[in-house]
Design an enzyme around this catalytic site. Structure first.
Site, short mmCIF file in Angstrom:
data_model
loop_
_atom_site.label_atom_id
_atom_site.label_comp_id
_atom_site.label_asym_id
_atom_site.label_seq_id
_atom_site.Cartn_x
_atom_site.Cartn_y
_atom_site.Cartn_z
CB SER A 128 4.80 -1.81 12.01
OG SER A 128 4.35 -0.47 12.19
CD GLU B 33 -3.36 5.60 6.46
OE1 GLU B 33 -3.34 5.71 5.22
OE2 GLU B 33 -2.42 5.08 7.11
CG ASN C 180 -1.74 1.20 1.39
OD1 ASN C 180 -1.81 2.03 0.48
ND2 ASN C 180 -2.41 1.33 2.54
CD1 TRP C 181 3.53 0.88 -2.79
CD2 TRP C 181 3.72 2.03 -4.71
NE1 TRP C 181 4.26 0.12 -3.67
CE2 TRP C 181 4.38 0.81 -4.87
CE3 TRP C 181 3.70 2.92 -5.79
CZ2 TRP C 181 5.03 0.44 -6.05
CZ3 TRP C 181 4.33 2.57 -6.98
CH2 TRP C 181 5.00 1.34 -7.10
CE LYS C 182 -0.43 3.28 4.72
NZ LYS C 182 -0.41 3.42 6.18
CD GLU D 117 -3.84 -2.61 7.22
OE1 GLU D 117 -2.71 -2.81 6.79
OE2 GLU D 117 -4.50 -1.60 6.96
N GLY E 226 1.96 2.19 10.79
CA GLY E 226 2.90 3.30 10.65
C GLY E 226 3.56 3.71 11.95
CG HIS F 138 -6.11 1.92 5.02
ND1 HIS F 138 -5.72 2.88 5.92
CD2 HIS F 138 -5.09 1.04 4.92
CE1 HIS F 138 -4.49 2.59 6.33
NE2 HIS F 138 -4.09 1.48 5.74
N GLY G 212 2.58 -1.19 4.38
CA GLY G 212 2.61 0.24 4.10
C GLY G 212 4.04 0.72 3.91
N GLY G 213 4.61 1.24 4.99
CA GLY G 213 5.95 1.85 4.92
C GLY G 213 6.98 1.00 4.21
P1 PGA Z 1 2.43 0.16 7.74
O1 PGA Z 1 0.99 0.40 7.03
O2 PGA Z 1 2.99 -1.10 7.18
O3 PGA Z 1 3.22 1.38 7.39
O4 PGA Z 1 2.16 0.05 9.22
C1 PGA Z 1 0.12 -0.65 6.80
C2 PGA Z 1 -1.15 -0.12 6.19
O5 PGA Z 1 -1.57 0.98 6.54
O6 PGA Z 1 -1.77 -0.77 5.34
#
Ligand code: PGA
Length: 252
Positions: A212, A96, A9-11, A167, A173, A94, A233-234
């Site tokens: 994470s 977010e 997930n490149w966000k 998640e 994050g 998600h 994500g990251g």
């Molecule tokens: P993260 O994000 O790996 O940076 O914790 C995961 C996500 O939001 O899908």
């Protein structure tokens, strides 16, 4: 038999040059990992360029889709537009989106329905906040998030061949990861929730862990019997780290 799935997930990161470079670098590193499915989910505007660069090495995913078919929905992107340019997966609900844009279960279910009708595979995200975990409400919150969406889907659609990503919000994050035991416990619980809806779903649906996940903890998390992959994500913004997680899944 559930095929492991690793989704990046490149966000909202990177200009077009960065996206193409990342896609190229991922592509170069994942050759031969045939036993698993790999998905990258760039921002909407980079999808065509990334598709061009991936050339089939990984599936293309989007980070959301509209709750309605094409028409008067300023600022949204319809599921069939995504399918049309080769998108195969779509992240929905998600945390977010829930926190910053007020997406609730009704909205997420409408998006899920559109995705299914356009032939996309939804990756439905669920997970509790730290406060909910500390209050002992983790299971209720997660079961509620799944059932509230599933109850609103057309019976002809159902959860279908979607994927669920567990998640925990406190792990996203933050560098703070659920332990392998915590992840396994929640994944087993989610399988139970699905089993109550439809015994067929429990065994067949893929459950991803997200929050994470990094090369250093991926093998442990992915070794859990009910963890079928990860939503990253990251670490997905670094091709080497992302490929290392993919390799851990392939070994798994
Ligand atoms: P993260 O994000 O790996 O940076 O914790 C995961 C996500 O939001 O899908």
């Amino acid at each position: 038999m559930r095929t492991p799935l690793i989704a990046g997930n490149w966000k909202m990161n990177g200009l077009s040059e960065d996206a193409v470079a990342l896609a190229a670098s991922v592509s170069d590193r994942i050759g031969g990992l045939d036993a698993i499915e790999i998905v990258v989910c760039p921002p909407f505007v980079h999808l065509p360029a990334v598709a061009e660069r991936l050339r089939g090495g990984a599936y293309l995913g989007a980070q959301n889709c509209a709750d309605a078919p094409q028409g008067a929905r300023t600022g949204e992107v319809a599921a069939d537009m995504l399918a049309d340019i080769g998108v195969r997966y779509v992240i929905l609900g998600h945390s977010e989106r829930r926190a910053f844009y007020g997406e609730d279960s009704a909205m997420i279910a409408a998006r899920y329905t559109q995705a299914m009708e356009s032939g996309l595979r939804p990756i439905l995200c669920v997970g509790e906040t730290l406060e909910e975990r500390e209050d002992g409400r983790t299971e209720d919150v997660v079961a509620g998030q799944i059932n509230d969406v599933a109850d609103r889907l057309e019976s002809s659609v159902g959860l279908g061949d979607g994927v669920i990503a567990y998640e925990p919000v406190w792990a996203i994050g933050t560098g703070r990861t659920a332990t392998a035991a915590q992840a396994q416990a929640m994944h087993a619980f989610i399988r139970g929730v699905l089993g109550e809806r439809d015994p067929g779903l429990a065994g067949g649906m893929r459950l991803l862990y997200g929050g994470s996940m990094k090369p250093g903890n991926a093998a442990d998390l992915l070794a859990q019997p009910d963890v079928d992959g990860g939503l990253i994500g990251g670490a997905s913004l670094n091709a080497e780290d992302f490929a290392a997680i993919c390799a851990a899944a392939a070994r798994g």
